[in-house]
Design a protein around this motif. Structure first.
Motif, PDB file in Angstrom:
ATOM      1  N   GLY B 140     -34.842   5.830   8.007  1.00 34.25           N
ATOM      2  CA  GLY B 140     -33.861   6.056   9.059  1.00 34.25           C
ATOM      3  C   GLY B 140     -33.722   7.522   9.428  1.00 34.25           C
ATOM      4  O   GLY B 140     -33.549   7.873  10.601  1.00 34.25           O
ATOM      5  N   VAL B 141     -33.801   8.392   8.446  1.00 30.83           N
ATOM      6  CA  VAL B 141     -33.707   9.820   8.716  1.00 30.83           C
ATOM      7  C   VAL B 141     -34.926  10.278   9.508  1.00 30.83           C
ATOM      8  O   VAL B 141     -34.816  11.008  10.498  1.00 30.83           O
ATOM      9  N   ARG B 142     -36.099   9.797   9.075  1.00 31.73           N
ATOM     10  CA  ARG B 142     -37.329  10.199   9.763  1.00 31.73           C
ATOM     11  C   ARG B 142     -37.374   9.697  11.204  1.00 31.73           C
ATOM     12  O   ARG B 142     -37.861  10.378  12.111  1.00 31.73           O
ATOM     13  N   SER B 143     -36.879   8.494  11.410  1.00 33.47           N
ATOM     14  CA  SER B 143     -36.920   7.936  12.768  1.00 33.47           C
ATOM     15  C   SER B 143     -35.830   8.520  13.659  1.00 33.47           C
ATOM     16  O   SER B 143     -35.805   8.278  14.850  1.00 33.47           O
ATOM     17  N   GLY B 144     -34.921   9.267  13.039  1.00 32.14           N
ATOM     18  CA  GLY B 144     -33.858   9.873  13.830  1.00 32.14           C
ATOM     19  C   GLY B 144     -32.644   8.975  13.989  1.00 32.14           C
ATOM     20  O   GLY B 144     -31.670   9.354  14.635  1.00 32.14           O
ATOM     21  N   GLU B 145     -32.702   7.767  13.421  1.00 36.05           N
ATOM     22  CA  GLU B 145     -31.541   6.882  13.550  1.00 36.05           C
ATOM     23  C   GLU B 145     -30.380   7.376  12.688  1.00 36.05           C
ATOM     24  O   GLU B 145     -29.218   7.213  13.040  1.00 36.05           O
ATOM     25  N   PHE B 146     -30.716   7.935  11.538  1.00 34.82           N
ATOM     26  CA  PHE B 146     -29.672   8.413  10.632  1.00 34.82           C
ATOM     27  C   PHE B 146     -29.571   9.930  10.678  1.00 34.82           C
ATOM     28  O   PHE B 146     -30.549  10.614  10.998  1.00 34.82           O
ATOM     29  N   ARG B 147     -28.392  10.420  10.351  1.00 35.58           N
ATOM     30  CA  ARG B 147     -28.235  11.856  10.238  1.00 35.58           C
ATOM     31  C   ARG B 147     -29.120  12.376   9.108  1.00 35.58           C
ATOM     32  O   ARG B 147     -29.378  11.654   8.138  1.00 35.58           O
ATOM     33  N   PRO B 148     -29.576  13.614   9.211  1.00 33.12           N
ATOM     34  CA  PRO B 148     -30.414  14.162   8.129  1.00 33.12           C
ATOM     35  C   PRO B 148     -29.626  14.193   6.835  1.00 33.12           C
ATOM     36  O   PRO B 148     -28.465  14.592   6.814  1.00 33.12           O
ATOM     37  N   MET B 149     -30.235  13.707   5.769  1.00 32.24           N
ATOM     38  CA  MET B 149     -29.582  13.769   4.466  1.00 32.24           C
ATOM     39  C   MET B 149     -30.593  13.459   3.372  1.00 32.24           C
ATOM     40  O   MET B 149     -31.647  12.856   3.639  1.00 32.24           O
TER      41      MET B 149
END
Lengths: 211, 211
Positions: B140-149
């Motif tokens: 999710g982070v890589r796809s941009g769906e999730f905030r970076p964490m």
DNA sequence: GTCTATAGTATGATAGAC
DNA sequence: GTCTATCATACTATAGAC
């Protein structure tokens, strides 16, 4: 706080540190006084020169981790202004403080241990802390800042995230306390806010937490 | 699952139920076999007719709560499509299932118990479950769906919220499982999503979770 | 399937020498 | 302040009668 331990990096402090580590790994009941003593490098009966009993070690760790949090939560719940701001600042301070503790705390908030009648005063303090969190969430729901939800469930989830940080911190040393706290506070507010764009405002307008 | 307990509301089942309740309240180590026996209404040695030892009771409870979750998490992590959707559906199923369990589970995921080498297989399963959650968050982070964490921190927080639901469920019986699960899933996704408007889409487009 | 009786072990804590 | 030796207790589990 009527103690005289300025920078006493003494046996007493090492007992607290090792006990905290072991309590987190194996739980309070799963940790024997022999294990604590061995970790410190002394024999088991020597522990009882520094603490009257095993429970006193736990209680000192509880005091370190609970007293300040409760005071802050009380202020946050009774202050004025936007709830999101107050909760955000509280969580940010709480997590940053937690990530700076010299002790790998935890296994301590575990309900099972606090359930012991002998620890009732601490159980009461933790419940008071949670009551303040419930109040904050209730205020936020009523004001429309937070999504509608049961304050009890909201409080439980906020506490769950906090506990997860304690565990994470214990297994991943070296992380930046402020960075971890920011990630945690963003997660919690993101989970609560009805209009999550306001999260950006919270994050951007925040100065560093005052100790 | 090669057992023959259709609807055996037998002593064996009552032992499991009472043990689960006591384990949650006082922890695994804080619960004696005498307490379990007393709650069931038999004498302590009679327990050992139904289970070879205390640990076997715990292991059966672990199997009930862990096996399905792990399988679902594995599928969610390796499936295709938007990560937010997959994680949301998984969390929703996991929480709804958990809130329907006949046992007041918990005190079981507590790290301290699983740390025992004798429970290594279960510790491995829990770690595998967590690895799948980390993978989902990383995707999710890589796809941009999730905030970076950090995926590790994200996984810990998601697990923390899940554990909070276990505790909440145990103390607030009678809540609607689906409603609680929805609140939990919304909290988690709200905490993770970069663009929280997409949360509305997730919630609205979701049919009821299939058992 | 449940009981009484008890074995075997680990634990928290104390006594007293150094 | 730390040690050795030890006590008292609680626990898990077994043996064997009913």
């Amino acid at each position: 706080m009527s103690r005289t331990d300025k920078i006493t990096n003494s046996t007493r402090q090492r007992i607290l540190a090792e006990a905290a580590l072991l309590f987190r790994r194996h739980g309070y009941r799963g940790t024997s006084t022999r294990q604590i003593a061995e970790a410190v490098g002394i024999k088991q009966p020597s522990l009882f020169h520094h603490f009257p009993n095993k429970q006193a070690i736990l209680e000192e760790l509880l005091a370190i981790s609970l007293d300040d949090s409760l005071a802050r939560a009380q202020r946050a719940a009774s202050a004025s202004g936007p709830v999101a701001r107050r909760l955000y600042d509280y969580v940010l301070w709480d997590l940053a403080t937690l990530h700076r503790l010299p002790f790998a705390l935890s296994g301590i908030y575990a309900h099972d241990v606090l359930q012991d009648p002998a620890l009732a005063p601490w159980s009461t303090k933790l419940e008071a802390l949670y009551a303040n969190l419930r109040s904050l969430i209730d205020q936020g729901v009523r004001s429309g800042e937070f999504r509608p939800m049961s304050p009890g469930l909201g409080q439980a989830m906020v506490a769950g995230v906090t506990l997860s940080h304690i565990d994470y911190a214990a297994e991943h040393t070296g992380g930046d306390p402020d960075e971890l706290a920011l990630a945690g506070a963003a997660f919690i507010l993101g989970g609560l806010l009805r209009d999550p764009e306001s999260l950006d405002r919270l994050v951007k307008s925040h100065d560093r937490p005052s100790s």
